[in-house]
Scaffold this motif. Sequence first.
Motif, PDB file in Angstrom:
ATOM      1  N   UNK A  41     -11.897  -1.955  -8.470  1.00  0.00           N
ATOM      2  CA  UNK A  41     -11.845  -1.762  -7.015  1.00  0.00           C
ATOM      3  C   UNK A  41     -11.538  -0.302  -6.674  1.00  0.00           C
ATOM      4  N   UNK A  42     -10.559   0.287  -7.387  1.00  0.00           N
ATOM      5  CA  UNK A  42     -10.187   1.676  -7.107  1.00  0.00           C
ATOM      6  C   UNK A  42     -11.370   2.616  -7.316  1.00  0.00           C
ATOM      7  N   UNK A  43     -12.141   2.379  -8.368  1.00  0.00           N
ATOM      8  CA  UNK A  43     -13.307   3.232  -8.613  1.00  0.00           C
ATOM      9  C   UNK A  43     -14.353   3.054  -7.517  1.00  0.00           C
ATOM     10  N   UNK A  44     -14.579   1.814  -7.116  1.00  0.00           N
ATOM     11  CA  UNK A  44     -15.561   1.576  -6.051  1.00  0.00           C
ATOM     12  C   UNK A  44     -15.118   2.231  -4.749  1.00  0.00           C
TER      13      UNK A  44
ATOM     14  N   UNK B   2       4.118   0.388 -13.149  1.00  0.00           N
ATOM     15  CA  UNK B   2       2.919   0.873 -13.856  1.00  0.00           C
ATOM     16  C   UNK B   2       3.284   1.355 -15.256  1.00  0.00           C
ATOM     17  N   UNK B   3       4.433   2.009 -15.355  1.00  0.00           N
ATOM     18  CA  UNK B   3       4.902   2.456 -16.669  1.00  0.00           C
ATOM     19  C   UNK B   3       3.820   3.182 -17.427  1.00  0.00           C
ATOM     20  N   UNK B   4       3.613   2.797 -18.670  1.00  0.00           N
ATOM     21  CA  UNK B   4       2.538   3.380 -19.469  1.00  0.00           C
ATOM     22  C   UNK B   4       1.415   2.384 -19.719  1.00  0.00           C
ATOM     23  N   UNK B   5       1.342   1.380 -18.842  1.00  0.00           N
ATOM     24  CA  UNK B   5       0.283   0.382 -19.019  1.00  0.00           C
ATOM     25  C   UNK B   5      -1.088   1.037 -18.933  1.00  0.00           C
ATOM     26  N   UNK B   6      -2.000   0.541 -19.726  1.00  0.00           N
ATOM     27  CA  UNK B   6      -3.383   0.995 -19.613  1.00  0.00           C
ATOM     28  C   UNK B   6      -4.299  -0.174 -19.943  1.00  0.00           C
TER      29      UNK B   6
ATOM     30  N   UNK C 122      -8.022   3.546 -19.035  1.00  0.00           N
ATOM     31  CA  UNK C 122      -7.506   3.616 -17.670  1.00  0.00           C
ATOM     32  C   UNK C 122      -6.001   3.395 -17.735  1.00  0.00           C
ATOM     33  N   UNK C 123      -5.272   4.503 -17.820  1.00  0.00           N
ATOM     34  CA  UNK C 123      -3.810   4.461 -17.914  1.00  0.00           C
ATOM     35  C   UNK C 123      -3.193   5.138 -16.711  1.00  0.00           C
ATOM     36  N   UNK C 124      -1.889   5.472 -16.804  1.00  0.00           N
ATOM     37  CA  UNK C 124      -1.177   6.017 -15.641  1.00  0.00           C
ATOM     38  C   UNK C 124      -1.841   7.250 -15.021  1.00  0.00           C
ATOM     39  N   UNK C 125      -2.288   8.202 -15.848  1.00  0.00           N
ATOM     40  CA  UNK C 125      -2.893   9.419 -15.282  1.00  0.00           C
ATOM     41  C   UNK C 125      -4.122   9.080 -14.442  1.00  0.00           C
ATOM     42  N   UNK C 126      -4.936   8.191 -14.995  1.00  0.00           N
ATOM     43  CA  UNK C 126      -6.172   7.822 -14.295  1.00  0.00           C
ATOM     44  C   UNK C 126      -5.842   7.036 -13.016  1.00  0.00           C
ATOM     45  N   UNK C 127      -4.900   6.084 -13.120  1.00  0.00           N
ATOM     46  CA  UNK C 127      -4.555   5.311 -11.919  1.00  0.00           C
ATOM     47  C   UNK C 127      -3.927   6.200 -10.841  1.00  0.00           C
ATOM     48  N   UNK C 128      -3.053   7.115 -11.256  1.00  0.00           N
ATOM     49  CA  UNK C 128      -2.411   7.984 -10.254  1.00  0.00           C
ATOM     50  C   UNK C 128      -3.457   8.854  -9.572  1.00  0.00           C
ATOM     51  N   UNK C 129      -4.458   9.273 -10.319  1.00  0.00           N
ATOM     52  CA  UNK C 129      -5.543  10.048  -9.721  1.00  0.00           C
ATOM     53  C   UNK C 129      -6.361   9.164  -8.765  1.00  0.00           C
ATOM     54  N   UNK C 130      -6.641   7.941  -9.203  1.00  0.00           N
ATOM     55  CA  UNK C 130      -7.474   7.042  -8.398  1.00  0.00           C
ATOM     56  C   UNK C 130      -6.828   6.652  -7.066  1.00  0.00           C
ATOM     57  N   UNK C 131      -5.510   6.571  -7.028  1.00  0.00           N
ATOM     58  CA  UNK C 131      -4.877   6.187  -5.760  1.00  0.00           C
ATOM     59  C   UNK C 131      -4.670   7.387  -4.838  1.00  0.00           C
ATOM     60  N   UNK C 132      -4.939   8.580  -5.345  1.00  0.00           N
ATOM     61  CA  UNK C 132      -4.710   9.789  -4.562  1.00  0.00           C
ATOM     62  C   UNK C 132      -5.801  10.042  -3.536  1.00  0.00           C
TER      63      UNK C 132
ATOM     64  N   UNK D 158       0.797  -1.224   0.000  1.00  0.00           N
ATOM     65  CA  UNK D 158       0.000   0.000   0.000  1.00  0.00           C
ATOM     66  C   UNK D 158       0.829   1.272   0.000  1.00  0.00           C
ATOM     67  N   UNK D 159       2.135   1.118  -0.146  1.00  0.00           N
ATOM     68  CA  UNK D 159       3.001   2.299  -0.197  1.00  0.00           C
ATOM     69  C   UNK D 159       3.439   2.517  -1.642  1.00  0.00           C
ATOM     70  N   UNK D 160       3.071   3.651  -2.190  1.00  0.00           N
ATOM     71  CA  UNK D 160       3.356   3.919  -3.595  1.00  0.00           C
ATOM     72  C   UNK D 160       4.738   4.554  -3.725  1.00  0.00           C
ATOM     73  N   UNK D 161       5.717   3.744  -4.126  1.00  0.00           N
ATOM     74  CA  UNK D 161       7.078   4.246  -4.272  1.00  0.00           C
ATOM     75  C   UNK D 161       7.559   4.116  -5.700  1.00  0.00           C
ATOM     76  N   UNK D 162       8.865   4.300  -5.879  1.00  0.00           N
ATOM     77  CA  UNK D 162       9.453   4.313  -7.219  1.00  0.00           C
ATOM     78  C   UNK D 162       9.251   2.984  -7.953  1.00  0.00           C
ATOM     79  N   UNK D 163       9.344   1.862  -7.223  1.00  0.00           N
ATOM     80  CA  UNK D 163       9.177   0.569  -7.885  1.00  0.00           C
ATOM     81  C   UNK D 163       7.768   0.395  -8.434  1.00  0.00           C
ATOM     82  N   UNK D 164       6.798   0.837  -7.642  1.00  0.00           N
ATOM     83  CA  UNK D 164       5.413   0.728  -8.088  1.00  0.00           C
ATOM     84  C   UNK D 164       5.187   1.594  -9.323  1.00  0.00           C
TER      85      UNK D 164
END
Length: 299
Positions: free
Chosen positions: A248-251, A229-233, A289-299, A219-225
């Motif tokens: 799950x993140x959306x819920x 994630x890279x540019x996966x979508x 659902x790519x990096x921008x969306x995931x980074x927003x969702x975990x915020x 649950x700790x978002x660091x450099x490895x995470x």
Amino acid sequence: MGRDISRLHPRLQTAVSRLQDVCREENLPLGIGECFRSVAEQDELYAQGRTKPGAIVTNAPGSSYSSQHQWGIAFDFYKDVSGHAYDDDSFFARVGAFGKGLGLGWGGDWSSIEDRPHLYLPDWGSTPAKLKEQYGTFENFRRTWDDTGTAGSAGGTGSGNISASGSVIVRNGQIHANNFCGAGLAADGIRGSRTRKAGVMALQQAMNLDYRAGLAVDGIWGANSRRALGNHYVRKGEKQYLVTAAEILLMLKNYAVGGVESPGIFGSGLDQAVRLYQGEHGLKADGYAGPDTFLSLIG
Ligand SMILES: [Zn+2]
């Protein structure tokens, strides 16, 4: 005794099916042996070498609940080649390593009684002591697995469905996070710091399952995470664990997604939810659902 995978913890079921995929790819003839074991079945094993013939195979009587199999968090495997089920050390080492890559614990790492055909969910350590302490009986533990089955309820968005005890959507998201990545959340429908962290865990778990990222699911978002994630979508029509994480993140942010599967199937319910979320958070509402969306969702 039971080879019924469906009696295992939901998250272990997911791991078994992923392990089967990996072994198929690697041409490893994986056989799934014993999964869940009842108290009576454990007593039978305990009798062996004591009141019944044979060698002693366990030090745990059934009533002690001391076998991980009695908690539905372990399964045994073998080499599915007639007459050679247990005589190939490198087979067990390789499958054990793949299991560990999927976040499981391997009995081959145990120092007391090495148990190479044994893989388990390591959340509670290498013995059931913590489970016994926390839940007492298997039935109490089993209750924490239950999916309410209402996650599929369509409609409702970020603002709706708040009940007196928090949001129903967030609550179901919490249950899915518990099943998918062992988040251990109280399903209270309230998005607090632990729930937020659980979203990161779901994403880490998905990247381990999809990309063998080998991340700690902490649950700790660091450099490895971030690197993993890279540019996966993911987008409509795709089927992978990153879709499960998106659901799950959306819920957890109170967006209804039309169901959660593992691996996830990106259907129209999720597509609508992603676009709605993107639109409400200053992102391009393209359903990717790519990096921008995931980074927003975990915020
Ligand atoms: Zn075992």
